[in-house]
Design a protein around this motif. Structure first.
Motif, short mmCIF file in Angstrom:
data_model
loop_
_atom_site.label_atom_id
_atom_site.label_comp_id
_atom_site.label_asym_id
_atom_site.label_seq_id
_atom_site.Cartn_x
_atom_site.Cartn_y
_atom_site.Cartn_z
N PRO A 450 0.82 -1.23 0.00
CA PRO A 450 0.00 0.00 0.00
C PRO A 450 0.85 1.27 0.00
O PRO A 450 0.55 2.22 -0.73
N ARG A 451 1.88 1.29 0.82
CA ARG A 451 2.76 2.48 0.87
C ARG A 451 3.44 2.69 -0.48
O ARG A 451 3.59 3.83 -0.94
N THR A 452 3.85 1.60 -1.11
CA THR A 452 4.50 1.70 -2.42
C THR A 452 3.54 2.25 -3.46
O THR A 452 3.93 3.07 -4.30
N MET A 453 2.27 1.81 -3.42
CA MET A 453 1.29 2.33 -4.38
C MET A 453 1.13 3.84 -4.22
O MET A 453 1.03 4.58 -5.21
N ARG A 454 1.12 4.31 -2.98
CA ARG A 454 1.00 5.76 -2.76
C ARG A 454 2.23 6.49 -3.30
O ARG A 454 2.12 7.55 -3.92
N ARG A 455 3.39 5.92 -3.06
CA ARG A 455 4.63 6.55 -3.56
C ARG A 455 4.65 6.57 -5.08
O ARG A 455 5.09 7.56 -5.69
N LEU A 456 4.20 5.49 -5.70
CA LEU A 456 4.22 5.42 -7.15
C LEU A 456 3.25 6.43 -7.77
O LEU A 456 3.54 7.03 -8.81
N ARG A 457 2.11 6.61 -7.15
CA ARG A 457 1.18 7.62 -7.65
C ARG A 457 1.80 9.01 -7.53
O ARG A 457 1.69 9.84 -8.43
N GLN A 458 2.46 9.25 -6.41
CA GLN A 458 3.12 10.54 -6.24
C GLN A 458 4.25 10.73 -7.25
O GLN A 458 4.51 11.85 -7.70
N ALA A 459 4.89 9.64 -7.62
CA ALA A 459 6.01 9.72 -8.56
C ALA A 459 5.56 9.94 -9.99
O ALA A 459 6.39 10.28 -10.84
N GLY A 460 4.27 9.74 -10.29
CA GLY A 460 3.81 10.04 -11.64
C GLY A 460 2.90 9.01 -12.28
O GLY A 460 2.32 9.26 -13.34
N PHE A 461 2.73 7.84 -11.68
CA PHE A 461 1.79 6.86 -12.24
C PHE A 461 0.37 7.31 -11.95
O PHE A 461 -0.02 7.49 -10.79
N ASN A 462 -0.43 7.47 -12.98
CA ASN A 462 -1.82 7.86 -12.78
C ASN A 462 -2.80 6.74 -13.08
O ASN A 462 -4.01 6.93 -13.00
N LEU A 757 -6.21 -3.90 12.23
CA LEU A 757 -5.97 -2.68 11.46
C LEU A 757 -4.74 -1.95 11.97
O LEU A 757 -3.92 -1.47 11.17
N HIS A 758 -4.59 -1.86 13.28
CA HIS A 758 -3.46 -1.16 13.86
C HIS A 758 -2.15 -1.82 13.48
O HIS A 758 -1.17 -1.14 13.14
N PHE A 759 -2.10 -3.14 13.53
CA PHE A 759 -0.89 -3.86 13.14
C PHE A 759 -0.53 -3.56 11.69
O PHE A 759 0.62 -3.28 11.36
N VAL A 760 -1.54 -3.61 10.82
CA VAL A 760 -1.29 -3.35 9.40
C VAL A 760 -0.79 -1.93 9.18
O VAL A 760 0.14 -1.68 8.40
N GLN A 761 -1.38 -0.97 9.86
CA GLN A 761 -0.97 0.43 9.69
C GLN A 761 0.48 0.63 10.13
O GLN A 761 1.26 1.32 9.45
N GLU A 762 0.85 0.06 11.27
CA GLU A 762 2.22 0.20 11.73
C GLU A 762 3.20 -0.47 10.77
O GLU A 762 4.28 0.05 10.49
N GLU A 763 2.81 -1.65 10.28
CA GLU A 763 3.70 -2.37 9.37
C GLU A 763 3.90 -1.61 8.07
O GLU A 763 5.02 -1.56 7.54
N GLU A 764 2.82 -1.01 7.54
CA GLU A 764 2.94 -0.27 6.29
C GLU A 764 3.69 1.05 6.47
O GLU A 764 4.54 1.41 5.66
N ASN A 765 3.37 1.77 7.54
CA ASN A 765 3.91 3.12 7.71
C ASN A 765 5.30 3.16 8.32
O ASN A 765 6.10 4.05 8.00
N TYR A 766 5.61 2.21 9.20
CA TYR A 766 6.86 2.29 9.95
C TYR A 766 7.79 1.10 9.73
O TYR A 766 8.97 1.28 9.45
N PHE A 767 7.25 -0.10 9.84
CA PHE A 767 8.14 -1.26 9.79
C PHE A 767 8.79 -1.43 8.42
O PHE A 767 9.88 -1.98 8.31
N THR A 768 8.12 -0.96 7.37
CA THR A 768 8.71 -1.05 6.03
C THR A 768 9.87 -0.08 5.85
O THR A 768 10.57 -0.14 4.84
#
Length: 781
Positions: A450-462, A757-768
């Motif tokens: 999920p974090r990567t998808m957000r980064r890729l959209r920001q990088a220019g993939f529409n 949900l909390h585990f997933v959020q921490e893993e996506e936002n911080y642990f990665t």
């Protein structure tokens, strides 16, 4: 044969041509310089003339090749300036231009030469022999000799040689090579089987329905080869700018000659117009970008791929192994009322120790991760498509499909419904014929996806598109979580190629995959990206970019590197051309002779190179420095998440038990949950609050980055204490009271959902953010 041999010789010598040209031109320039120093001016001129002529020949060839492609590149200016220096006697200037031209070409070739795309892995994996049965005799024959209606024997572990239909009652196949799905599938008598899949069970017989040439796997190889042939080489950055720079340079040179009547002045203009800033800026920046990417675990085969990646707008992805881990894991263990989850998992793992099945491996791995003691089974019998039965501590334990005729209890129906809702595989555990539990397994989403998808959209993939051979239900679930724009399920390799081609017609398209079945689609994309860490050599051979670490977020890193490298290349080219235009104006009015102009041009080249080489450092604004002690904390709490997932399952199971009846068994289950919350979950959350979150404030440059997670910690504590209060009330009242049931259910189900949900959020936002193998980090959104 002689022509083919000559072509092969040329291909082998081609990588040596550019370095040889550099060596010859530098040698000629140096030789002339030595002769000039000793006063042998005539000898010096001969050396410099030789160096100029050495560069003229290939420069003319390059111009002719550009004309054949329908373009007229900036190499024409180089040819005119080289010839012009010879005609007006400015031999030193010609030698300097020759060195600049040869050096620029060598760098350009080093940046854009691509690795072989012969799809060697696809061909090596192709079945070469088959076991044909005629009567009672089985003989090994070349696969090309297999004819339609032949009866073939496929041994355990063999690749199915041709398309056919199953002649046995039930077979187990690994179809991941074609579908990308890691879970084995079953095929019954009469069902079709495609070539290229692997026999994951016992030997079986197959009736051929196609020859090897007409079978599925051979078609995949042809698709990959055809798609790869469609990828034309990328036009050099220099040639795009030449559309206006070339006529402008010729116009200024012609004007200087016409006004002054001096051909030398025109040559001086052409010398400083020689497009070395163009020829050098792009390849140096690209080579620097390639070097930078390799540090991040991204192998980019050539400058063309990096340049295309820099302005891609559509991303097409395979699901299994790309967005998901590609390996099933246990997501929940459901136990019958009289059993515990650990007991069910321990018995299943003890039996599955003797099975090579991918689901068995996942069950054993989960049991070991929970620290369960496993017993070595005896009298183990594995039945293809059914599972494994063995004796464990005097009990006959079966792990696999539910035996037909077994009672369908309410908890068993709950397990079936849960598996359907969660799009999970279901493995039953039975003791002496009675089911005691069920294990749900699923291929999990990658933490960083999920974090990567957000980064890729920001990088220019529409536009983000997912292709998968899997069913629509799990595919749609993944697409919803990741916010994808389009999802295509039930995709065959040919379907994937067609989809990628359709996307490529609309925009510059990147395709990401990890399996043999993805190779044709990777080759059909503008840029193919292979997740190559787990040995997917076929897709790696077909790709322009290979992610050597098993992390999808490296694609976002590659995108950032590509865009920055391209930006620096353009910047360097524009600055270099601007300086060249200024020098051309000075030369046109007679204040810059050819030799001095050549030296000035060398200075411009140095400035261009120094600017372009910045790409090797990466973008300081996008780099995230993670202290080693903070990274250690990330790894520690990530491991604790894996250990604590059983508490989430236990919380939900206790709520399910309460729904059945608010009796003493339900109270005991809730009491156990409350104990786990107090002894394991709350200390973990408190440690994150006191240790991890303050440590993250510095690298994330804000203490507010973890504020929402802190609020979730408070809610987890509130619900845990509320459950504890309910337990105290029930114990004092002699059991769970009717007025407690609804609120208890809300607390238990709510806490299970909140924790997940909390585990997933921490893993996506911080642990990665924790780097792999000491690689540097990039900051995403």
């Amino acid at each position: 044969m002689t022509g083919e041999h000559s072509n092969r010789m040329v291909e082998r010598l081609r990588p040596l041509m550019e370095p040889a040209l550099v060596a010859l031109t530098v040698g000629a320039l140096a030789g002339g310089g030595v002769a000039w120093l000793v006063g042998a001016d005539a000898v010096a001129d001969r050396w410099w003339i030789a160096g100029t002529l050495i560069a003229v020949v290939p420069a003319v060839v390059w111009v002719l090749m550009a004309l054949r492609r329908g373009s007229l590149g900036v190499d024409l200016i180089a040819v005119l300036s080289l010839v012009g220096t010879l005609l007006v006697g400015e031999y030193l200037a010609g030698a300097l231009i020759a060195v600049m031209l040869a050096g620029g070409r060598a760098l350009d070739a080093a940046a854009t030469r691509r690795a072989s795309r012969d799809l060697r892995a696809l061909l090596e994996r192709s079945p070469r022999f088959a076991r044909r049965r005629v009567g009672a005799e089985v003989s090994v024959i070349p696969v090309a000799e297999v004819a339609v209606d032949d009866v073939l024997v496929v041994a355990s572990g063999d690749v199915v040689p041709v398309d056919g239909r199953v002649l046995d009652d039930l077979v187990v196949l690994d179809e991941s090579a074609l579908t990308g799905e890691s879970l084995s599938v079953e095929r019954e008598r009469g069902e079709a089987v495609r070539s290229g899949v692997v026999n994951a069970g016992a030997a079986f017989e197959l009736r051929a329905t196609a020859s090897a040439e007409d079978s599925t796997y051979a078609g995949i190889v042809r698709l990959a080869q055809q798609a790869g042939a469609e990828n034309a080489p990328v036009v050099r950055l220099a040639d795009r700018y030449a559309a206006w720079f070339l006529p402008l340079a010729l116009l200024i040179a012609g004007g200087a000659w016409l006004v002054s009547g001096s051909a030398t002045r025109a040559v001086a203009v052409l010398v400083v117009a020689t497009p070395c800033p163009l020829l050098l800026a792009a390849p140096v920046a690209i080579v620097s970008g390639l070097s930078r990417a390799s540090r991040a675990g991204v192998v980019i085969r050539g400058g063309g791929a990096l340049e295309n990646l820099g302005h891609a707008t559509t991303l097409v992805m395979d699901k299994t192994g790309t967005l998901t881990m590609g390996q099933p894991t246990v997501i929940e263990v459901l136990a019958a009322p009289q059993c515990g989850a650990d007991e069910v998992l321990g018995l299943a793992a003890s039996v599955d120790q003797v099975s090579p099945h991918v689901l068995a491996e996942a069950i054993v791995t989960e049991a070991l991760a929970r620290g369960l003691h496993l017993t070595l089974p005896t009298d183990a019998v594995e039945e293809a498509g059914r599972g494994v039965t063995a004796t464990v501590e005097g009990k006959r334990v079966a792990v696999g499909k539910l035996v037909e005729g077994s009672p369908a209890s309410s908890w068993a129906q709950t397990a079936v419904n849960r598996a359907r809702l969660d799009s999970a595989a279901l493995t039953w555990v039975s003791v002496d014929g009675d089911p005691i539990g069920a294990i749900l397994l699923r291929d999990p989403l990658r933490r960083q996806a999920p974090r990567t998808m957000r980064r890729l959209r920001q990088a220019g993939f529409n536009r983000l598109v997912m292709l998968t051979g899997d069913r629509m239900e799990p595919a749609r679930e993944v697409a919803t979580v990741l916010g994808l724009d389009e999802v295509y399920a039930h995709q065959t390799p040919s379907d994937k190629v067609a989809a990628v081609r359709a996307e490529r017609e609309q925009a510059v398209t990147v395709m990401v995959g990890d399996g043999i079945n993805d190779a044709p689609a990777l080759a059909a994309a503008t840029v193919g990206v292979a997740m190559g860490a787990r040995g997917a050599t076929a897709s790696s051979e077909a790709a322009d970019i290979v992610l050597t670490t098993d992390r999808l977020d490296r694609l976002a890193d590659a995108m950032d590197i590509a865009r920055r490298s391209r930006r620096i290349a353009v910047q360097s080219a524009v600055v270099g051309m601007s300086l060249s235009l200024l020098a051309m104006a000075v030369a046109a009015v007679g204040y810059l002779p050819p030799a001095a102009g050549a030296l000035l041009q060398e200075g411009i080249d140095v400035a261009v190179i120094l600017n372009a080489i910045r790409a090797v450092r990466g973008d300081p604004a996008a780099q995230l420095t993670m202290p080693s002690d903070t990274e250690a904390l990330l790894h520690r709490f990530s491991a604790e998440h894996d250990e604590l997932r059983d508490v989430i399952a236990l919380t939900r199971a206790s709520a399910d038990r309460l729904v059945e009846a608010p009796d003493a068994t339900a109270l005991e289950a809730i009491r156990d949950v409350e104990k786990q919350l107090q002894e394991r979950i709350l200390p973990h959350e408190q440690a994150e609050e006191n240790q991890l979150y303050p440590a993250l404030a510095t690298p994330l440059r804000s203490s507010e980055a973890t504020a929402t997670m802190s609020r979730t910690h408070a809610e987890i504590r509130r619900l845990s204490e509320r459950i504890g209060t309910h337990v105290q009330l029930a114990e004092s009242a002699g059991g769970i009271q009717p007025d407690q049931v609804n609120d208890l259910l809300a607390c238990l189900y709510g806490l299970a959902t909140l924790l997940r949900l909390h585990f997933v959020q921490e893993e996506e936002n911080y642990f990665t953010l924790a780097a792999d193998d000491g690689q540097e980090l990039s900051r995403g959104t």
